[in-house]
Design a protein around this motif. Structure first.
Motif, PDB file in Angstrom:
ATOM      1  N   LEU A 114       0.844  -1.210  -0.009  1.00  0.00           N
ATOM      2  CA  LEU A 114       0.172  -0.064  -0.063  1.00  0.00           C
ATOM      3  C   LEU A 114       0.805   1.300  -0.005  1.00  0.00           C
ATOM      4  O   LEU A 114       0.361   2.328  -0.326  1.00  0.00           O
ATOM      5  CB  LEU A 114      -0.932  -0.126   1.209  1.00  0.00           C
ATOM      6  N   SER A 142     -11.974  -3.501   0.261  1.00  0.00           N
ATOM      7  CA  SER A 142     -12.213  -3.445   1.602  1.00  0.00           C
ATOM      8  C   SER A 142     -11.408  -4.375   2.471  1.00  0.00           C
ATOM      9  O   SER A 142     -11.226  -4.441   3.434  1.00  0.00           O
ATOM     10  CB  SER A 142     -13.483  -3.302   1.976  1.00  0.00           C
ATOM     11  N   THR A 165      -7.788  -3.503   3.112  1.00  0.00           N
ATOM     12  CA  THR A 165      -7.640  -2.521   4.409  1.00  0.00           C
ATOM     13  C   THR A 165      -7.848  -3.006   5.381  1.00  0.00           C
ATOM     14  O   THR A 165      -7.267  -2.611   6.632  1.00  0.00           O
ATOM     15  CB  THR A 165      -8.349  -1.140   4.041  1.00  0.00           C
ATOM     16  N   LYS A 166      -8.869  -4.098   5.754  1.00  0.00           N
ATOM     17  CA  LYS A 166      -9.253  -4.678   6.986  1.00  0.00           C
ATOM     18  C   LYS A 166      -8.120  -5.378   7.770  1.00  0.00           C
ATOM     19  O   LYS A 166      -7.887  -5.643   8.832  1.00  0.00           O
ATOM     20  CB  LYS A 166     -10.411  -5.773   6.740  1.00  0.00           C
TER      21      LYS A 166
END
Length: 228
Positions: free
Chosen positions: A99, A132, A135-136
């Motif tokens: 990321l 999602s 990122t979780k």
């Protein structure tokens, strides 16, 4: 709605993966297939051709340090091409590094075609997009010491991994290390859990990417694009 048309190149390691993406892209307005190329020299040549693509969809399996270096190489050499990475979910420490890398978007192979379209639309708007589920993984509470301990192999696990990549059986490993076969199986499960893989092949490929074992000059490695 976007009005421009964007050219998308697919960098693949699995031809079936590429075929699937090609079929999906045909359904999207404003995004068209520039071409498909095998990750490695073929992909570099395709990116260096006249009229380079706007976006690169890059396939990885379970990303490691070599994938991170490869992404950096592509981003430096082809700065105008935005990169969308698609992979299985890596370990949390690698997710964080990815990321922070030069990718513009990141999806998992478990995502849907709608996620792919959303990612491409965000990229066309000069915005990042990460699904999602990715990122979780960064929200799970754990301090850095626990993270390192959870990821690192024990001395015994390292011994077993080295024997597994040499294609030795559980029985051979048990006899060689003077432990039971059930103990070997338990260590194998623990290694797979740490690597985020579900089988022996995934374990071997991960070990190769991360340089965890000296593979020497085996035939297995000569066709692997991760090996220099």
């Amino acid at each position: 709605m976007i009005s421009s048309s964007y050219q998308v190149l697919i960098g693949y390691t699995s031809r079936l993966f590429s075929n699937g993406l090609e079929a999906i892209l045909e359904r999207f307005d404003n995004f068209s297939l520039y071409g498909s190329a095998l990750v490695g020299e073929q992909l570099t040549s395709a990116l260096g051709a006249n009229g380079s693509p706007d976006f690169l969809i890059l396939e990885a399996d379970t990303p490691g340090e070599r994938d991170l270096s490869y992404i950096g190489f592509l981003a430096e050499r082809f700065p105008s091409v935005k990169i969308l990475l698609i992979s299985h979910l890596p370990h949390r420490h690698m997710t964080a590094k990815l990321l922070e890398s030069e990718i513009s978007a990141y999806l998992l192979k478990s995502c849907t075609w709608k996620d792919l379209l959303t990612a491409l639309l965000k990229m066309s708007e000069e915005k990042p997009y990460f699904c999602s589920d990715i990122t979780k993984t960064l929200l799970v509470s754990s301090n850095s010491h626990q993270e390192t301990e959870a990821y690192a192999l024990t001395e015994r696990e390292t011994e077993i991994l080295a024997l597994l990549v040499q294609s030795h059986t559980n029985k051979y490993i048990a006899d060689n290390l003077s432990i039971s076969e059930n103990t070997v199986k338990t260590h194998r499960r623990n290694i797979q859990k740490k690597f985020g893989v579900s089988n022996l092949l995934g374990m071997v490929r991960y070990a190769c990417r991360e340089n965890l074992v000296d593979f020497g000059c085996d035939e297995f490695c000569k066709s692997c694009h991760y090996v220099n």
